[in-house]
Design a protein around this motif. Structure first.
Motif, PDB file in Angstrom:
ATOM      1  N   HIS A   1       0.838  -1.207   0.000  1.00 34.87           N
ATOM      2  CA  HIS A   1       0.000   0.000   0.000  1.00 34.87           C
ATOM      3  C   HIS A   1       0.868   1.250   0.000  1.00 34.87           C
ATOM      4  CE1 HIS A   1       0.223   1.428   4.243  1.00 34.87           C
ATOM      5  NE2 HIS A   1       0.221   0.157   4.604  1.00 34.87           N
TER       6      HIS A   1
ATOM      7  N   ASP B   1      -4.122  -5.391   3.906  1.00 33.84           N
ATOM      8  CA  ASP B   1      -4.848  -5.583   2.654  1.00 33.84           C
ATOM      9  C   ASP B   1      -5.078  -7.052   2.330  1.00 33.84           C
ATOM     10  OD1 ASP B   1      -5.207  -2.901   2.175  1.00 33.84           O
ATOM     11  OD2 ASP B   1      -3.447  -2.684   0.894  1.00 33.84           O
TER      12      ASP B   1
ATOM     13  N   GLU C   1      -5.010   2.370   2.487  1.00 31.87           N
ATOM     14  CA  GLU C   1      -4.993   1.251   3.437  1.00 31.87           C
ATOM     15  C   GLU C   1      -5.146   1.733   4.861  1.00 31.87           C
ATOM     16  OE1 GLU C   1      -3.175  -1.630   6.293  1.00 31.87           O
ATOM     17  OE2 GLU C   1      -2.579   0.432   5.843  1.00 31.87           O
TER      18      GLU C   1
END
Length: 356
Positions: free
Chosen positions: A65, A297, A211
Motif C-alpha cells: 500500500h 490488505d 490502506e
C-alpha cells in the motif's frame, strides 16, 4: 543495490503520499516500474497496477500500500494557530516539536507542532499531548494570514522527515509503512524482467491507496482484477524493541527475516507453498499469528468477490507510525527475494482449494 534502485528508494520514500493524496508518489512508482511491465491500470482513487501478461487468464497479485498517515487541518483560530484531526493512525504523542509540511495547491507551507515550555507547565496536572491541545504554528498572527498562504480546513499535513540509514544496517524514516513494501514488490518485478523470466500467468503488481483508513484501495482493486492468488506485503512490529510483550504481541525481530502470518484470511495451502520456497532457497523467515483479521490488505483480497487465495509476508518494523520507522536492510532484501522465488516456481492454473 544498484544506483537506480537506490535513487528510486530515496525519492519514493521521501515523497509525501498521505491517505487520499497519493498521486505524486504513485507517479514516481509507476515511472520506475514501466520498463518491466506490459501495461498498467490506474483506478479512480489512485491505485496503480503494473501488469505483465495482461491477456493471461490466471492472475497473480503482489501488493503493497502506498499511503502514509498524516493530519487534516480542522480549525484555524483567530490568532493564526492551526488545529488538526487524524488522517489514518497518526500518533499525537510524538507530534510536539515536530516540523511539518502543510500541503496547499500552491506548494508546501512550513509549520511546526508547538508545545509549552517545561518551565511553565502545571507540574501537578501536566497535560499530555492530545487532539484537544495539539496545534500548528506556521508563523502567522491571524486566521487571514494563514488563509492567505493557501491553508484551509481540509489541507493535509505531513511530518517533515526524510529517509536515513542507521549503522549501515537499517533504513529509518517516516512512511516505511508501507512504501518500503512498494519498493520491495518493484524490486521483485525488476528481477523477473532482468532475468528474462517468462511467467506463465498474468502478474499484477499492485500499489494500493487508502490502506491506513480501512483497506479501501485494496477492496476496490481486488474486485476489479479478480485475481486467483494474492501475495500481500506489509509491516509488522519488532517485538524485541522495548515496551513490547511477546506473550501477547508475538515474537518477531528486525533482521531475522520475513514474517509469515497464520490466520483465517491466510489460505494455508498458499502459505505452505511460500514456506516450502523459503526453506528450499534458504531464505530465513519468522512466524506470527493473527486473531480474526490481519488488519492488512490481505483481508480485502481474501474476502473479495468469491474469495482469493491470499497470504501475507511482512517486514518487521521498529517504531511503527512514528517518524523513525526502522527496517533492517536484510529483511527488505529477503522479502523481495521470497516473493521472486515464489513467483518463478508457481504454475499457471494452480488450484489452492483444500478439497477438490
Amino acid at each position: 543495490m544498484d544506483k537506480n534502485s537506490e535513487e528510486f528508494l530515496y525519492k519514493y520514500l521521501n515523497n509525501a503520499s498521505p491517505t487520499g493524496f497519493e498521486s505524486s508518489g504513485q507517479q514516481i512508482w509507476l515511472d520506475y516500474i514501466k520498463p518491466y511491465i506490459h501495461d498498467y491500470i490506474s483506478d479512480t482513487y489512485g491505485t496503480m497496477v503494473g501488469v505483465v501478461n495482461p491477456d493471461a487468464p490466471y492472475k497473480v497479485v503482489i501488493e503493497a500500500h502506498a499511503d502514509e498517515i498524516s493530519w487534516f487541518v480542522n480549525y484555524i483560530s483567530s490568532d493564526g494557530y492551526i488545529y488538526v484531526i487524524r488522517n489514518g493512525g497518526s500518533d499525537h504523542q510524538i507530534a510536539p516539536s515536530k516540523r511539518v509540511n502543510i500541503h496547499t495547491k500552491d506548494g508546501i507551507v512550513k509549520g511546526i507542532f508547538g508545545w509549552p515550555a517545561i518551565h511553565v507547565r502545571d507540574r501537578v496536572k501536566e497535560e499530555t499531548p492530545s487532539l484537544k491541545n495539539l496545534f500548528i504554528d506556521c508563523g502567522c498572527a491571524s486566521k487571514e494570514e494563514v488563509e492567505a498562504k493557501g491553508i484551509h480546513v481540509g489541507s493535509v499535513v505531513t511530518f517533515d522527515d526524510e529517509l536515513m540509514e542507521l549503522n549501515d544496517k537499517y533504513y529509518v524514516g517516516r512512511a516505511l509503512d508501507n512504501r518500503i513494501g512498494g519498493f520491495i514488490i518493484a524490486q521483485a518485478l525488476k528481477r523477473i524482467s532482468e532475468n528474462n523470466i517468462e511467467l506463465p500467468f498474468g502478474l499484477y503488481v499492485v500499489n494500493a491507496v487508502q490502506e491506513e483508513i480501512g483497506l479501501r484501495g485494496a477492496e476496490m482493486i481486488a474486485r476489479r482484477i479478480k485475481p486467483d492468488v494474492a501475495i500481500i506485503t506489509d509491516v509488522c512490529h519488532d517485538t524485541y524493541s522495548p515496551m513490547y510483550d511477546k506473550k501477547t504481541q508475538g515474537e518477531q525481530k528486525a533482521g531475522n527475516g520475513p514474517v509469515l502470518t497464520y490466520g483465517p484470511a491466510v489460505q494455508n495451502n498458499l502459505l505452505n507453498m511460500i514456506i516450502e520456497v523459503a526453506e528450499s532457497k534458504n531464505i530465513p523467515f519468522q512466524r506470527s499469528a493473527a486473531s480474526r483479521m490481519t488488519g492488512t490488505d490481505t483481508d480485502a483480497f481474501a474476502y473479495s468477490d468469491i474469495g482469493v487465495a491470499s497470504a501475507l509476508i511482512s517486514t518487521p518494523l521498529k517504531y511503527m507510525h512514528t517518524t523513525v520507522e526502522t527496517a533492517h536492510k536484510d529483511d527488505v532484501e529477503n522479502v523481495s527475494n521470497l516473493i521472486y522465488e515464489f513467483l518463478v516456481q508457481l504454475k499457471s492454473g494452480h488450484d489452492f482449494r483444500y478439497i477438490k
